[in-house]
Scaffold this motif. Sequence first.
Motif, PDB file in Angstrom:
ATOM      1  N   VAL A 139      20.144   7.135 -64.427  1.00  0.00           N
ATOM      2  CA  VAL A 139      19.089   6.839 -63.452  1.00  0.00           C
ATOM      3  C   VAL A 139      19.090   5.341 -63.173  1.00  0.00           C
ATOM      4  N   LEU A 140      19.289   4.990 -61.899  1.00  0.00           N
ATOM      5  CA  LEU A 140      19.199   3.587 -61.471  1.00  0.00           C
ATOM      6  C   LEU A 140      17.928   3.421 -60.653  1.00  0.00           C
ATOM      7  N   THR A 141      17.234   2.310 -60.856  1.00  0.00           N
ATOM      8  CA  THR A 141      16.064   2.021 -60.018  1.00  0.00           C
ATOM      9  C   THR A 141      16.376   0.770 -59.204  1.00  0.00           C
ATOM     10  N   THR A 142      15.911   0.771 -57.963  1.00  0.00           N
ATOM     11  CA  THR A 142      16.213  -0.373 -57.097  1.00  0.00           C
ATOM     12  C   THR A 142      15.016  -0.704 -56.206  1.00  0.00           C
ATOM     13  N   TYR A 143      14.996  -1.918 -55.739  1.00  0.00           N
ATOM     14  CA  TYR A 143      13.868  -2.409 -54.949  1.00  0.00           C
ATOM     15  C   TYR A 143      14.431  -3.216 -53.782  1.00  0.00           C
ATOM     16  N   LYS A 144      13.565  -3.696 -52.918  1.00  0.00           N
ATOM     17  CA  LYS A 144      14.000  -4.454 -51.735  1.00  0.00           C
ATOM     18  C   LYS A 144      14.767  -5.716 -52.141  1.00  0.00           C
ATOM     19  N   ASP A 145      15.852  -5.998 -51.396  1.00  0.00           N
ATOM     20  CA  ASP A 145      16.673  -7.193 -51.665  1.00  0.00           C
ATOM     21  C   ASP A 145      17.108  -7.265 -53.131  1.00  0.00           C
ATOM     22  N   ASP A 146      17.606  -6.146 -53.639  1.00  0.00           N
ATOM     23  CA  ASP A 146      18.007  -6.050 -55.046  1.00  0.00           C
ATOM     24  C   ASP A 146      19.418  -6.610 -55.224  1.00  0.00           C
ATOM     25  N   ALA A 147      19.487  -7.847 -55.672  1.00  0.00           N
ATOM     26  CA  ALA A 147      20.784  -8.534 -55.791  1.00  0.00           C
ATOM     27  C   ALA A 147      21.660  -7.940 -56.898  1.00  0.00           C
ATOM     28  N   SER A 148      21.053  -7.254 -57.865  1.00  0.00           N
ATOM     29  CA  SER A 148      21.833  -6.751 -59.007  1.00  0.00           C
ATOM     30  C   SER A 148      22.438  -5.364 -58.753  1.00  0.00           C
ATOM     31  N   LEU A 149      22.104  -4.745 -57.621  1.00  0.00           N
ATOM     32  CA  LEU A 149      22.497  -3.349 -57.401  1.00  0.00           C
ATOM     33  C   LEU A 149      24.012  -3.170 -57.371  1.00  0.00           C
ATOM     34  N   VAL A 150      24.708  -4.025 -56.645  1.00  0.00           N
ATOM     35  CA  VAL A 150      26.172  -3.893 -56.543  1.00  0.00           C
ATOM     36  C   VAL A 150      26.799  -4.020 -57.927  1.00  0.00           C
ATOM     37  N   GLN A 151      26.293  -4.996 -58.688  1.00  0.00           N
ATOM     38  CA  GLN A 151      26.799  -5.216 -60.049  1.00  0.00           C
ATOM     39  C   GLN A 151      26.595  -3.970 -60.917  1.00  0.00           C
ATOM     40  N   ARG A 152      25.461  -3.300 -60.747  1.00  0.00           N
ATOM     41  CA  ARG A 152      25.165  -2.107 -61.550  1.00  0.00           C
ATOM     42  C   ARG A 152      25.926  -0.871 -61.064  1.00  0.00           C
ATOM     43  N   LEU A 153      26.147  -0.798 -59.741  1.00  0.00           N
ATOM     44  CA  LEU A 153      26.834   0.369 -59.194  1.00  0.00           C
ATOM     45  C   LEU A 153      28.356   0.279 -59.293  1.00  0.00           C
ATOM     46  N   SER A 154      28.887  -0.951 -59.297  1.00  0.00           N
ATOM     47  CA  SER A 154      30.353  -1.129 -59.283  1.00  0.00           C
ATOM     48  C   SER A 154      31.075  -0.339 -60.379  1.00  0.00           C
ATOM     49  N   PRO A 155      30.659  -0.476 -61.661  1.00  0.00           N
ATOM     50  CA  PRO A 155      31.382   0.291 -62.690  1.00  0.00           C
ATOM     51  C   PRO A 155      31.215   1.805 -62.537  1.00  0.00           C
ATOM     52  N   ILE A 156      30.123   2.228 -61.904  1.00  0.00           N
ATOM     53  CA  ILE A 156      29.894   3.669 -61.693  1.00  0.00           C
ATOM     54  C   ILE A 156      30.825   4.207 -60.599  1.00  0.00           C
ATOM     55  N   LEU A 157      31.048   3.390 -59.551  1.00  0.00           N
ATOM     56  CA  LEU A 157      31.861   3.830 -58.416  1.00  0.00           C
ATOM     57  C   LEU A 157      33.364   3.656 -58.652  1.00  0.00           C
ATOM     58  N   GLU A 158      33.724   2.738 -59.546  1.00  0.00           N
ATOM     59  CA  GLU A 158      35.137   2.387 -59.734  1.00  0.00           C
ATOM     60  C   GLU A 158      35.978   3.594 -60.130  1.00  0.00           C
ATOM     61  N   ASN A 159      37.117   3.751 -59.424  1.00  0.00           N
ATOM     62  CA  ASN A 159      38.095   4.826 -59.690  1.00  0.00           C
ATOM     63  C   ASN A 159      37.518   6.236 -59.563  1.00  0.00           C
ATOM     64  N   LYS A 160      36.437   6.373 -58.809  1.00  0.00           N
ATOM     65  CA  LYS A 160      35.819   7.695 -58.625  1.00  0.00           C
ATOM     66  C   LYS A 160      35.715   8.016 -57.132  1.00  0.00           C
ATOM     67  N   VAL A 161      35.733   9.312 -56.825  1.00  0.00           N
ATOM     68  CA  VAL A 161      35.408   9.773 -55.473  1.00  0.00           C
ATOM     69  C   VAL A 161      33.932  10.171 -55.504  1.00  0.00           C
ATOM     70  N   SER A 162      33.109   9.449 -54.756  1.00  0.00           N
ATOM     71  CA  SER A 162      31.660   9.655 -54.792  1.00  0.00           C
ATOM     72  C   SER A 162      31.156  10.056 -53.412  1.00  0.00           C
ATOM     73  N   VAL A 163      30.092  10.848 -53.403  1.00  0.00           N
ATOM     74  CA  VAL A 163      29.398  11.125 -52.146  1.00  0.00           C
ATOM     75  C   VAL A 163      27.980  10.588 -52.269  1.00  0.00           C
TER      76      VAL A 163
END
Length: 293
Positions: A139-163
Amino acid sequence: MAQGQIRKALSGYYYVYQDGGLIQCRGRGVFRNRGESPLVGDIVDYTKEGESDGYVMKIYPRKNELVRPPIANIDQAILVFSVKEPAFNTILLDRFLVVLESFSVQPILCLTKMDLLTDEENEQLKPYIDDYQKIGYTVLTTYKDDASLVQRLSPILENKVSVLAGQSGVGKSTLLNTLIPALDLKTDAISQSLGRGKHTTRHVELIEVCGGLLADTPGFSSFEFETIEKEELTACFPEFLRLSEGCKFRGCLHTKEPKCAVKEALETGEIRPYRYEHYEQILQEIMDRKPRY
């Protein structure tokens, strides 16, 4: 003959990715004769005709496929749910989760608009976040202008096919803007680039994001459980599946059967009442479904 992955399907053409480029391919007539259709995400063999054209010759076996939108070989789905405007909705979330579990797609929960919550509303939401994490969901939580989101999502998305999936108005476009700043797109431009434009032909496309591939899923909002049999529903509730080995009867539906480990866990509080209620609702829908011949 070469092997590649279909990254985009549009107007009868399949765009196969290989060595950093896309080859525009047609499907062979043999697929039509067999009632098969290549899908975005398919690993295929193709032959080249000239520099950038070719024919899809063979589709390799898929690990899964969605019908709406038509896409195959998905590793995970980023489920975008807002916690306010629209309000967090556990029945809708559980319906999404059941569909994804039935297709063996790993769900990742992304809760948006956290900044809109009052302290009291935040406290009310916390137990739900804890529940889904205990079940085993990220579970990820995010808010407006969340600068850390890419950093948190990057390892989750890496080498995966995501929808990417979720209702309109929950912040999917904001999320995409954050993930793909190079596009610098307005909301409707993002929609068009990902096949959701109001006046464009809808298409599904995998785009490279954070070292992985991501597709928006405009059609993934229908929740008919038409491919799930009642005996299979337990497997779509991970905490039920873990406990069901302790049920007296194999194929226990956890409703009226005696010595049911799931109902015992409900009484002790190990299973949350709202999850059990949603299980019962979905089970009833499956049992009320008109038989298919």
